[in-house]
Scaffold this motif. Structure first.
Motif, PDB file in Angstrom:
ATOM      1  N   UNK A   1       0.837  -1.206   0.000  1.00  0.00           N
ATOM      2  CA  UNK A   1       0.000   0.000   0.000  1.00  0.00           C
ATOM      3  C   UNK A   1       0.865   1.247   0.000  1.00  0.00           C
ATOM      4  N   UNK A   2       0.269   2.358  -0.429  1.00  0.00           N
ATOM      5  CA  UNK A   2       0.990   3.616  -0.508  1.00  0.00           C
ATOM      6  C   UNK A   2       1.220   4.231   0.867  1.00  0.00           C
ATOM      7  N   UNK A   3       2.229   5.109   0.953  1.00  0.00           N
ATOM      8  CA  UNK A   3       2.545   5.775   2.209  1.00  0.00           C
ATOM      9  C   UNK A   3       1.584   6.937   2.453  1.00  0.00           C
ATOM     10  N   UNK A   4       1.671   7.500   3.656  1.00  0.00           N
ATOM     11  CA  UNK A   4       0.834   8.652   4.001  1.00  0.00           C
ATOM     12  C   UNK A   4       1.202   9.881   3.171  1.00  0.00           C
ATOM     13  N   UNK A   5       2.417   9.903   2.604  1.00  0.00           N
ATOM     14  CA  UNK A   5       2.881  11.045   1.818  1.00  0.00           C
ATOM     15  C   UNK A   5       2.608  10.872   0.325  1.00  0.00           C
ATOM     16  N   UNK A   6       1.922   9.813  -0.047  1.00  0.00           N
ATOM     17  CA  UNK A   6       1.682   9.539  -1.466  1.00  0.00           C
ATOM     18  C   UNK A   6       0.881  10.659  -2.124  1.00  0.00           C
ATOM     19  N   UNK A   7       1.271  11.008  -3.343  1.00  0.00           N
ATOM     20  CA  UNK A   7       0.499  11.956  -4.144  1.00  0.00           C
ATOM     21  C   UNK A   7       0.668  11.603  -5.616  1.00  0.00           C
ATOM     22  N   UNK A   8      -0.178  12.201  -6.427  1.00  0.00           N
ATOM     23  CA  UNK A   8      -0.157  11.961  -7.867  1.00  0.00           C
ATOM     24  C   UNK A   8       0.199  13.271  -8.554  1.00  0.00           C
ATOM     25  N   UNK A   9       1.114  13.216  -9.485  1.00  0.00           N
ATOM     26  CA  UNK A   9       1.531  14.408 -10.209  1.00  0.00           C
ATOM     27  C   UNK A   9       0.314  15.113 -10.818  1.00  0.00           C
ATOM     28  N   UNK A  10       0.258  16.429 -10.658  1.00  0.00           N
ATOM     29  CA  UNK A  10      -0.837  17.211 -11.238  1.00  0.00           C
ATOM     30  C   UNK A  10      -1.708  17.880 -10.210  1.00  0.00           C
ATOM     31  N   UNK A  11      -1.921  17.239  -9.084  1.00  0.00           N
ATOM     32  CA  UNK A  11      -2.641  17.822  -7.955  1.00  0.00           C
ATOM     33  C   UNK A  11      -2.078  17.165  -6.684  1.00  0.00           C
ATOM     34  N   UNK A  12      -1.504  17.926  -5.760  1.00  0.00           N
ATOM     35  CA  UNK A  12      -1.510  19.381  -5.663  1.00  0.00           C
ATOM     36  C   UNK A  12      -0.330  20.073  -6.362  1.00  0.00           C
ATOM     37  N   UNK A  13       0.727  19.316  -6.733  1.00  0.00           N
ATOM     38  CA  UNK A  13       1.854  19.971  -7.420  1.00  0.00           C
ATOM     39  C   UNK A  13       1.547  20.115  -8.906  1.00  0.00           C
ATOM     40  N   UNK A  14       2.232  21.069  -9.549  1.00  0.00           N
ATOM     41  CA  UNK A  14       1.992  21.322 -10.965  1.00  0.00           C
ATOM     42  C   UNK A  14       2.281  20.084 -11.810  1.00  0.00           C
ATOM     43  N   UNK A  15       1.427  19.906 -12.859  1.00  0.00           N
ATOM     44  CA  UNK A  15       1.494  18.700 -13.661  1.00  0.00           C
ATOM     45  C   UNK A  15       2.007  18.904 -15.072  1.00  0.00           C
ATOM     46  N   UNK A  16       1.551  18.036 -15.958  1.00  0.00           N
ATOM     47  CA  UNK A  16       2.145  17.858 -17.283  1.00  0.00           C
ATOM     48  C   UNK A  16       1.488  18.644 -18.411  1.00  0.00           C
ATOM     49  N   UNK A  17       0.370  19.308 -18.143  1.00  0.00           N
ATOM     50  CA  UNK A  17      -0.309  20.054 -19.209  1.00  0.00           C
ATOM     51  C   UNK A  17       0.342  21.428 -19.366  1.00  0.00           C
ATOM     52  N   UNK A  18       1.614  21.385 -19.734  1.00  0.00           N
ATOM     53  CA  UNK A  18       2.426  22.591 -19.870  1.00  0.00           C
ATOM     54  C   UNK A  18       3.527  22.326 -20.876  1.00  0.00           C
ATOM     55  N   UNK A  19       4.162  23.378 -21.306  1.00  0.00           N
ATOM     56  CA  UNK A  19       5.269  23.199 -22.245  1.00  0.00           C
ATOM     57  C   UNK A  19       6.462  22.515 -21.586  1.00  0.00           C
ATOM     58  N   UNK A  20       6.624  22.739 -20.276  1.00  0.00           N
ATOM     59  CA  UNK A  20       7.695  22.096 -19.508  1.00  0.00           C
ATOM     60  C   UNK A  20       7.142  21.692 -18.144  1.00  0.00           C
ATOM     61  N   UNK A  21       7.723  20.645 -17.576  1.00  0.00           N
ATOM     62  CA  UNK A  21       7.301  20.225 -16.238  1.00  0.00           C
ATOM     63  C   UNK A  21       8.528  19.873 -15.405  1.00  0.00           C
ATOM     64  N   UNK A  22       8.506  20.284 -14.138  1.00  0.00           N
ATOM     65  CA  UNK A  22       9.541  19.910 -13.178  1.00  0.00           C
ATOM     66  C   UNK A  22       9.088  18.679 -12.418  1.00  0.00           C
ATOM     67  N   UNK A  23       9.928  17.650 -12.390  1.00  0.00           N
ATOM     68  CA  UNK A  23       9.589  16.433 -11.643  1.00  0.00           C
ATOM     69  C   UNK A  23      10.838  15.911 -10.946  1.00  0.00           C
ATOM     70  N   UNK A  24      10.659  15.161  -9.851  1.00  0.00           N
ATOM     71  CA  UNK A  24      11.812  14.494  -9.254  1.00  0.00           C
ATOM     72  C   UNK A  24      12.460  13.559 -10.275  1.00  0.00           C
ATOM     73  N   UNK A  25      13.771  13.540 -10.294  1.00  0.00           N
ATOM     74  CA  UNK A  25      14.491  12.755 -11.302  1.00  0.00           C
ATOM     75  C   UNK A  25      14.179  11.270 -11.205  1.00  0.00           C
ATOM     76  N   UNK A  26      13.836  10.797 -10.009  1.00  0.00           N
ATOM     77  CA  UNK A  26      13.556   9.364  -9.876  1.00  0.00           C
ATOM     78  C   UNK A  26      12.206   8.966 -10.469  1.00  0.00           C
TER      79      UNK A  26
END
Length: 332
Positions: A97-122
């Motif tokens: 199961x996922x951790x308490x800190x689990x999240x999905x890219x796009x909400x609440x952090x900025x997502x992929x519907x952009x010309x560029x996206x910042x994501x953790x390298x891993x």
């Protein structure tokens, strides 16, 4: 850069606008988006039905592109590589199961519907070579969800009879293709004859119109029952799924677009030794195994339509109305 953001003050609730670029963190990469894909969570955000919403957030969980910059603690070998992004963030170390800190890219952090996206390298993985940009963008979230539901949660094995409900949506199309590749005997349900016919063209044995009051009897007559059922609706159709599930079979839910069931047939569940399981997106291990499976079997996501960023409202409305067969893709 241009991005599709949430703005609940507008009639369409989204807008394409210019946003400021952010500095690349030490463990982050900047990816130039070549294609991005919609998921139902994007439309739920537009409807205000998703938690932790904030106006101005860049929507989108699925994306594929080329690495432009890498942070100080990231290998510069990534720069220039064609990648897809794992949108599952902070799953944790427990495969169950996922951790308490689990999240999905796009909400609440900025997502992929952009010309560029910042994501953790891993979160980066090299794009499967047999996929084009649109297909690669369509894969991550729905592919991961389907893979975990089918193999980790349901434990699908060769020869089992599988029912995938709601064929035409993103997760359902992947679950269908994955189960066929794994040599399951696959069936689908849908309210659209055209979508059922598409599933048959991919290798499904038959399909059933879940609006038909007789579909349960039809499914029993044709298939005899199912060992594995993959469903994203729940709701009052839950009772029908129990009726077509074989003794000792497994029903896996990855969503509840139909809401909670109004009744629960507990006697059928315990007497028939049924396994009822919930599932979410998936772990990093699931994502790696999904990519290997997709590459080995050369599975190609079904892409419904491709829209420009300027056509975002039309794309979102198509998802809202359930017209898509496969994934809806947007390109900057």
């Amino acid at each position: 850069m241009r991005a599709i953001t949430l703005n609940r003050a507008l009639p369409d609730k989204i807008e394409l606008k210019s946003v400021s670029s952010k500095a690349v963190g030490a463990k982050e990469v900047l990816v130039k988006i070549k294609a991005a894909a919609l998921n139902h969570r994007d439309e739920w955000a537009r409807k205000g039905l998703y938690p932790n919403l904030r106006d101005g957030v860049i929507l989108g969980s699925d994306g594929a592109g080329i690495v432009k910059e890498a942070g100080d603690q990231v290998s510069k070998d990534w720069i220039g590589k064609e990648v897809i992004i794992n949108p599952s963030i902070n799953w944790g170390n427990d495969q169950k199961a996922q951790s308490a800190d689990f999240e999905i890219l796009g909400i609440p952090r900025d997502g992929t519907l952009a010309e560029n996206v910042l994501v953790p390298a891993d979160r980066l993985h090299e794009k499967p070579a047999h996929l084009n940009w649109e297909e690669a963008a369509a894969l991550p979230l729905a592919g991961l969800t389907a893979f975990r539901a089918l193999f980790y949660r349901a434990g699908l094995i060769k020869g089992q009879k599988v029912l995938v409900t709601g064929f035409g949506g993103g997760v359902a199309q992947f679950a269908t293709q994955f189960a066929i590749a794994a040599e399951g005997e696959v069936y689908v349900s849908s309210s659209s004859p055209a979508k059922i016919e598409k599933a048959r063209s991919l290798g499904a044995k038959a399909g059933f119109d879940y609006r038909d009051a007789n579909w349960v009897n039809e499914a029993k007559s044709i298939a005899g029952g199912f060992d594995v059922i993959i469903d994203g609706a729940a709701g009052d159709s839950f009772s029908d799924l129990l009726k077509v599930c074989n003794t000792g079979g497994t029903v896996v839910f990855y969503g509840a677009t139909g809401g909670n069931p109004s009744q629960l047939d507990a006697r059928r569940i315990f007497w028939n030794q049924l396994n009822i399981k919930g599932s979410t997106m998936g772990s990093d291990q699931d994502f790696l195994e999904m990519l290997e499976f997709v590459s080995k079997h050369r599975i190609k996501p079904l892409v419904d339509q491709v829209f420009s960023f300027e056509e975002a409202v039309t794309a979102f409305d198509r998802m809202r109305d359930g017209k898509q067969l496969g994934k809806i893709v947007l390109k900057p």
